[in-house]
Design a protein around this motif. Structure first.
Motif, PDB file in Angstrom:
ATOM      1  N   GLN A  66      35.718 -51.300  62.026  1.00 28.57           N
ATOM      2  CA  GLN A  66      34.650 -50.450  62.533  1.00 28.57           C
ATOM      3  C   GLN A  66      33.560 -51.273  63.208  1.00 28.57           C
ATOM      4  OE1 GLN A  66      34.499 -47.194  62.730  1.00 28.57           O
ATOM      5  NE2 GLN A  66      32.422 -47.122  63.552  1.00 28.57           N
ATOM      6  N   VAL A  67      33.151 -52.348  62.559  1.00 26.38           N
ATOM      7  CA  VAL A  67      32.117 -53.215  63.129  1.00 26.38           C
ATOM      8  C   VAL A  67      32.605 -53.844  64.431  1.00 26.38           C
ATOM      9  CG1 VAL A  67      30.843 -55.369  62.771  1.00 26.38           C
ATOM     10  CG2 VAL A  67      30.975 -53.686  60.926  1.00 26.38           C
ATOM     11  N   LEU A  68      33.873 -54.226  64.462  1.00 31.01           N
ATOM     12  CA  LEU A  68      34.453 -54.826  65.668  1.00 31.01           C
ATOM     13  C   LEU A  68      34.436 -53.841  66.822  1.00 31.01           C
ATOM     14  CD1 LEU A  68      35.798 -57.585  66.345  1.00 31.01           C
ATOM     15  CD2 LEU A  68      38.001 -56.451  66.030  1.00 31.01           C
ATOM     16  N   TYR A  69      34.812 -52.600  66.553  1.00 33.05           N
ATOM     17  CA  TYR A  69      34.806 -51.577  67.595  1.00 33.05           C
ATOM     18  C   TYR A  69      33.386 -51.313  68.093  1.00 33.05           C
ATOM     19  CZ  TYR A  69      39.702 -50.036  67.339  1.00 33.05           C
ATOM     20  OH  TYR A  69      41.073 -49.955  67.438  1.00 33.05           O
ATOM     21  N   GLN A 106      38.297 -43.221  72.135  1.00 31.56           N
ATOM     22  CA  GLN A 106      39.343 -43.806  72.971  1.00 31.56           C
ATOM     23  C   GLN A 106      39.988 -45.026  72.318  1.00 31.56           C
ATOM     24  OE1 GLN A 106      37.090 -44.386  76.661  1.00 31.56           O
ATOM     25  NE2 GLN A 106      38.163 -42.661  77.592  1.00 31.56           N
ATOM     26  N   THR A 107      39.569 -45.343  71.109  1.00 27.39           N
ATOM     27  CA  THR A 107      40.144 -46.472  70.382  1.00 27.39           C
ATOM     28  C   THR A 107      41.284 -45.989  69.474  1.00 27.39           C
ATOM     29  OG1 THR A 107      38.648 -46.257  68.481  1.00 27.39           O
ATOM     30  CG2 THR A 107      37.864 -47.577  70.348  1.00 27.39           C
ATOM     31  N   GLN A 108      41.911 -46.934  68.790  1.00 30.96           N
ATOM     32  CA  GLN A 108      42.973 -46.621  67.825  1.00 30.96           C
ATOM     33  C   GLN A 108      42.403 -46.513  66.404  1.00 30.96           C
ATOM     34  OE1 GLN A 108      45.865 -45.760  68.567  1.00 30.96           O
ATOM     35  NE2 GLN A 108      46.430 -46.651  70.529  1.00 30.96           N
ATOM     36  N   ARG A 109      41.146 -46.157  66.292  1.00 31.15           N
ATOM     37  CA  ARG A 109      40.469 -46.126  64.998  1.00 31.15           C
ATOM     38  C   ARG A 109      41.159 -45.214  63.993  1.00 31.15           C
ATOM     39  NH1 ARG A 109      34.576 -43.511  64.795  1.00 31.15           N
ATOM     40  NH2 ARG A 109      35.910 -41.804  65.501  1.00 31.15           N
ATOM     41  N   VAL A 110      41.551 -44.016  64.426  1.00 33.13           N
ATOM     42  CA  VAL A 110      42.174 -43.050  63.508  1.00 33.13           C
ATOM     43  C   VAL A 110      43.484 -43.597  62.962  1.00 33.13           C
ATOM     44  CG1 VAL A 110      43.242 -40.775  63.361  1.00 33.13           C
ATOM     45  CG2 VAL A 110      41.076 -41.043  64.561  1.00 33.13           C
ATOM     46  N   PHE A 112      28.861 -36.856  66.063  1.00 35.01           N
ATOM     47  CA  PHE A 112      30.013 -36.885  65.170  1.00 35.01           C
ATOM     48  C   PHE A 112      31.285 -36.836  65.996  1.00 35.01           C
ATOM     49  CE2 PHE A 112      33.371 -34.518  63.026  1.00 35.01           C
ATOM     50  CZ  PHE A 112      33.487 -35.190  61.823  1.00 35.01           C
ATOM     51  N   SER A 113      32.321 -37.491  65.507  1.00 39.42           N
ATOM     52  CA  SER A 113      33.606 -37.423  66.190  1.00 39.42           C
ATOM     53  C   SER A 113      34.736 -37.446  65.172  1.00 39.42           C
ATOM     54  CB  SER A 113      33.767 -38.593  67.168  1.00 39.42           C
ATOM     55  OG  SER A 113      33.849 -39.824  66.476  1.00 39.42           O
ATOM     56  N   ALA A 114      35.820 -36.774  65.521  1.00 41.51           N
ATOM     57  CA  ALA A 114      37.040 -36.793  64.722  1.00 41.51           C
ATOM     58  C   ALA A 114      38.206 -36.633  65.684  1.00 41.51           C
ATOM     59  CB  ALA A 114      37.039 -35.674  63.679  1.00 41.51           C
ATOM     60  N   GLY A 115      39.355 -37.156  65.299  1.00 49.54           N
ATOM     61  CA  GLY A 115      40.484 -37.129  66.199  1.00 49.54           C
ATOM     62  C   GLY A 115      40.421 -38.298  67.172  1.00 49.54           C
ATOM     63  N   SER A 116      41.265 -38.247  68.184  1.00 48.95           N
ATOM     64  CA  SER A 116      41.344 -39.353  69.135  1.00 48.95           C
ATOM     65  C   SER A 116      41.975 -38.882  70.434  1.00 48.95           C
ATOM     66  CB  SER A 116      42.178 -40.496  68.538  1.00 48.95           C
ATOM     67  OG  SER A 116      42.458 -41.495  69.495  1.00 48.95           O
TER      68      SER A 116
END
Length: 319
Positions: free
Chosen positions: A234-237, A172-176, A100-104
């Motif tokens: 999400q799929v792209l990342y 490490q992405t800009q997902r958030v 699990f991950s949250a934040g960036s």
């Protein structure tokens, strides 16, 4: 007669200059609110978010074992994670069987990495079966599916490091930031189109039922566009991260195909044990209308293909 007269001003109020201004302010507030509502759990309320998904024992958060912290450190070394990013990444024990991950790492608030308890299992004998339940349902460990689940829960060291690397790269992405912006963009676009059509077609002077139909259509379009942007991103990342990990060497390609194979087996075993449709028969998550993540079967197929390419190259080199 009195009821009709009382209801008419209620709707016609929003057609007045002041009513339109109030609507504009409400739309702006909603746009900002949507962004903040998605952004703050990964920034200001990151600690609260962790408390919500934390794994507890007797009301106390489970600590991360030293050997698991050491593997996480090795994963960071492999990825050459900068020192300032290491300082803001905090591991904890998460509830469930998945990372699990949250934040960036892009945020000054950093991020949290949830590591499941099964990462501490070294063999089937280490599994604490009495504590493992799925949606309050007791697992039938003696069944064929129970045996499959036990084997899938025990990950080798390189498989664990693979899962950790994958999670770190996601953070490490800009997902958030993007996932926070997408709902605001969708809402603002829907509001702008609706406002334009109201003025262009003079819909404010027409029956309210006509505008309600238009708003409903635009609302569905807004939800659809938000879902598409979020899922596509999400799929792209995930596709990009798989390719990035595959460049780390043959050992990671091999670990990747085994890692996803165990995830699929875990899901298939849970499907058989619980008897619901949370997972498909192949082990993918069942999202129905959406595709929130890349199917696990595609992840596995990618690493299987890369592994076969490497074996073919090795055989050619040996000849």
């Amino acid at each position: 007669m009195n009821r009709k007269k009382a209801s008419k001003p209620l709707f016609s109020y929003f057609t007045t200059p002041f009513g339109r201004k109030l609507t504009f302010i409400a739309a702006g507030t909603t746009t900002v609110g949507l962004f903040i509502g998605n952004f703050i759990p990964h920034t200001f309320f990151l600690d609260k978010y962790q408390e919500f998904v934390q794994c507890y024992k007797d009301g106390i958060p489970r600590p991360v074992p030293p050997e698991i912290k050491e593997r996480l450190e090795r994963a960071m070394n492999i990825l050459n994670v900068p020192a300032y990013e290491r300082r803001v990444l905090k591991p904890f024990t998460v509830y469930g069987f998945d990372m699990f991950s949250a934040g960036s790492t892009k945020s000054k608030y950093g991020g949290i990495i949830g590591i499941p308890t099964n990462y501490s299992y070294t063999s089937i004998d280490n599994i604490d079966r009495s504590e493992i339940r799925f949606r309050t349902e007791q697992i039938k460990w003696g069944s064929e599916s129970g045996q499959m689940l036990q084997e899938a829960l025990v990950l080798k060291e390189d498989e664990q490091i693979f899962g950790m690397c994958k999670t770190i790269l996601e953070m490490q992405t800009q997902r958030v930031l993007l996932n926070s912006a997408f709902p605001s963009i969708s809402f603002l676009a829907v509001y702008s189109v609706g406002s334009y059509l109201n003025q262009r077609m003079n819909l404010l002077a027409k029956p309210i039922s006509l505008r309600l139909v238009m708003y409903a259509i635009l609302g569905l379009f807004g939800v659809g566009s938000w879902s598409f942007m979020k899922d596509y991103n999400q799929v792209l990342y995930e596709t990009s991260i798989d390719k990035q990990i595959s460049t780390l060497g043959p050992d990671f390609v091999d670990a990747g195909r085994r890692f996803y194979d165990k995830l699929l087996k875990k899901n298939m075993a849970l499907r058989a044990l619980i008897g619901d449709d949370t997972y498909t028969s192949k082990g993918n998550e069942n999202f129905y209308l959406r595709q929130k993540t890349l199917p696990l079967t595609i992840h596995k197929a990618f690493f299987e293909e890369e592994w076969n390419k490497l074996k073919g190259e090795n055989q050619e080199a040996a000849q």
